[in-house]
Design a protein around this motif. Sequence first.
Motif, short mmCIF file in Angstrom:
data_model
loop_
_atom_site.label_atom_id
_atom_site.label_comp_id
_atom_site.label_asym_id
_atom_site.label_seq_id
_atom_site.Cartn_x
_atom_site.Cartn_y
_atom_site.Cartn_z
N GLN A 97 -2.10 -13.47 10.55
CA GLN A 97 -3.23 -12.60 10.93
C GLN A 97 -2.80 -11.14 11.09
N PHE A 98 -1.52 -10.89 10.95
CA PHE A 98 -0.97 -9.54 10.95
C PHE A 98 0.37 -9.61 10.23
N VAL A 99 0.71 -8.53 9.51
CA VAL A 99 1.96 -8.49 8.75
C VAL A 99 2.76 -7.26 9.15
N GLN A 100 4.04 -7.48 9.48
CA GLN A 100 4.97 -6.38 9.75
C GLN A 100 6.04 -6.42 8.67
N GLU A 101 6.02 -5.43 7.78
CA GLU A 101 7.01 -5.35 6.70
C GLU A 101 8.18 -4.48 7.15
N SER A 102 9.40 -4.98 6.94
CA SER A 102 10.61 -4.26 7.38
C SER A 102 11.71 -4.38 6.33
N ALA A 103 11.36 -4.18 5.07
CA ALA A 103 12.33 -4.27 3.97
C ALA A 103 13.19 -3.01 3.95
N PRO A 104 14.31 -3.03 3.20
CA PRO A 104 15.18 -1.86 3.10
C PRO A 104 14.44 -0.62 2.61
N GLU A 105 14.98 0.54 2.95
CA GLU A 105 14.34 1.82 2.61
C GLU A 105 14.62 2.19 1.15
N VAL A 106 13.99 1.48 0.25
CA VAL A 106 14.05 1.77 -1.19
C VAL A 106 12.61 1.89 -1.66
N LEU A 107 12.21 3.06 -2.10
CA LEU A 107 10.79 3.32 -2.35
C LEU A 107 10.19 2.36 -3.35
N GLU A 108 10.84 2.16 -4.50
CA GLU A 108 10.27 1.28 -5.52
C GLU A 108 10.13 -0.14 -4.98
N MET A 109 11.07 -0.57 -4.18
CA MET A 109 10.99 -1.91 -3.57
C MET A 109 9.81 -1.99 -2.61
N LYS A 110 9.65 -0.96 -1.78
CA LYS A 110 8.53 -0.94 -0.83
C LYS A 110 7.20 -0.97 -1.57
N GLN A 111 7.09 -0.19 -2.63
CA GLN A 111 5.82 -0.13 -3.38
C GLN A 111 5.45 -1.50 -3.93
N GLY A 124 -8.77 -8.63 5.01
CA GLY A 124 -8.96 -8.00 6.31
C GLY A 124 -7.74 -7.92 7.18
N VAL A 125 -6.68 -8.63 6.83
CA VAL A 125 -5.45 -8.60 7.63
C VAL A 125 -4.77 -7.25 7.45
N VAL A 126 -4.46 -6.59 8.55
CA VAL A 126 -3.78 -5.30 8.50
C VAL A 126 -2.31 -5.51 8.21
N ILE A 127 -1.77 -4.68 7.33
CA ILE A 127 -0.37 -4.77 6.91
C ILE A 127 0.33 -3.49 7.35
N ALA A 128 1.37 -3.62 8.16
CA ALA A 128 2.09 -2.46 8.68
C ALA A 128 3.50 -2.43 8.13
N SER A 129 3.99 -1.24 7.86
CA SER A 129 5.36 -1.05 7.39
C SER A 129 6.20 -0.40 8.48
N SER A 130 7.43 -0.88 8.62
CA SER A 130 8.37 -0.31 9.59
C SER A 130 9.14 0.87 9.02
N THR A 131 8.74 1.37 7.86
CA THR A 131 9.49 2.43 7.22
C THR A 131 9.86 3.55 8.20
N SER A 132 11.04 4.10 8.02
CA SER A 132 11.50 5.18 8.89
C SER A 132 11.44 6.53 8.19
N GLY A 133 11.06 6.54 6.90
CA GLY A 133 11.08 7.81 6.19
C GLY A 133 9.96 8.03 5.19
N TYR A 134 9.48 6.97 4.56
CA TYR A 134 8.47 7.13 3.52
C TYR A 134 7.07 7.22 4.10
N SER A 135 6.19 7.94 3.40
CA SER A 135 4.80 7.98 3.81
C SER A 135 4.06 6.79 3.21
N MET A 136 2.97 6.39 3.87
CA MET A 136 2.18 5.30 3.32
C MET A 136 1.50 5.73 2.03
#
Length: 328
Positions: A97-111, A124-136
Amino acid sequence: MTDDASTPTTPATPAPESITTIACVGIGTIGGGWAAYFLARGYRVQAWDPSPEAGNRVRRLIDAAWPALTQLGLSENADPENISVHTDLAEALDGAQFVQESAPEVLEMKQQLLADIDAHAADGVVIASSTSGYSMTEMAVQAANPERLVVGHPFNPPYLIPLVEVVGGEATDPAAVQWASQWYEHLGKSVITMDREVPGFIANRLQEALWREALHMVDNGEATVEQIDRSITDGPGLRWPLQGPMLTFHLAGGPGGMAHMLDHFGPSLKSPWTRLEAPELTDELRESVVAGCDEEAAGRSVPDLVAERDRAIIAVRQVIDQLRRDAA
């Protein structure tokens, strides 16, 4: 966990108080820390990671974090075993019912990963990224439903540090940002809802400025690693847990506050004290920093230092919480 009837929802978006199952996509240090925190708050965690060692790794992370989480206070249904680890993304997202994504900081991988999560997560499930540098905005380019993608940037370790910075991208629905902020608050986090995307967010940018100046000082032989650390832990760091740098300078202005501070010390801002451009990371600088850390650690292992850090954070948080209760 508290009930918040004002939380904005759509027919397909679960209310925060109704959530029982969370998907953690990527379970390295940050993702594993999130998993431990969610478990301590009484949720079921379904984790995904492509590494065959992911299960053992996250188990070690949870075991290491659990004593600190126990000391801070567990929710009634907290269970460190209430987690499953998957190598199939669709399985990990099934029922989440909620997703927290925390993959490595590689832009193409995140996309690609965010697009895959979006394709498999329930409507309707909200998906959040733990990214420390990239913009959504730059991460969401391949997703079919970018309106539900937000940044939920934690500070390490996420099971202890309460801060989460929340911001959406250009295609994010503002309601998803508001929902995510209220969700993290529901979890007990301290949330900054950012008005706009800022490279590096807020806390990282401030931390980065201090980090760069520290590297310059080591590189130029102006200070040792231990001197730099002590200058913060026994200096301004003691003021910052309750009052951040802005309020600290406000007090430094005396009865005149920040206005006097800026009027009196404003000219010194032009003094060439700090060097915000990063120094070249030469082999010599690298070795100096590494050796300095080894010397300061004085034989303490990384797990020893983590345990020491966790005890200190808990003690500081408990004192601050009591001060705030007394002031209320």
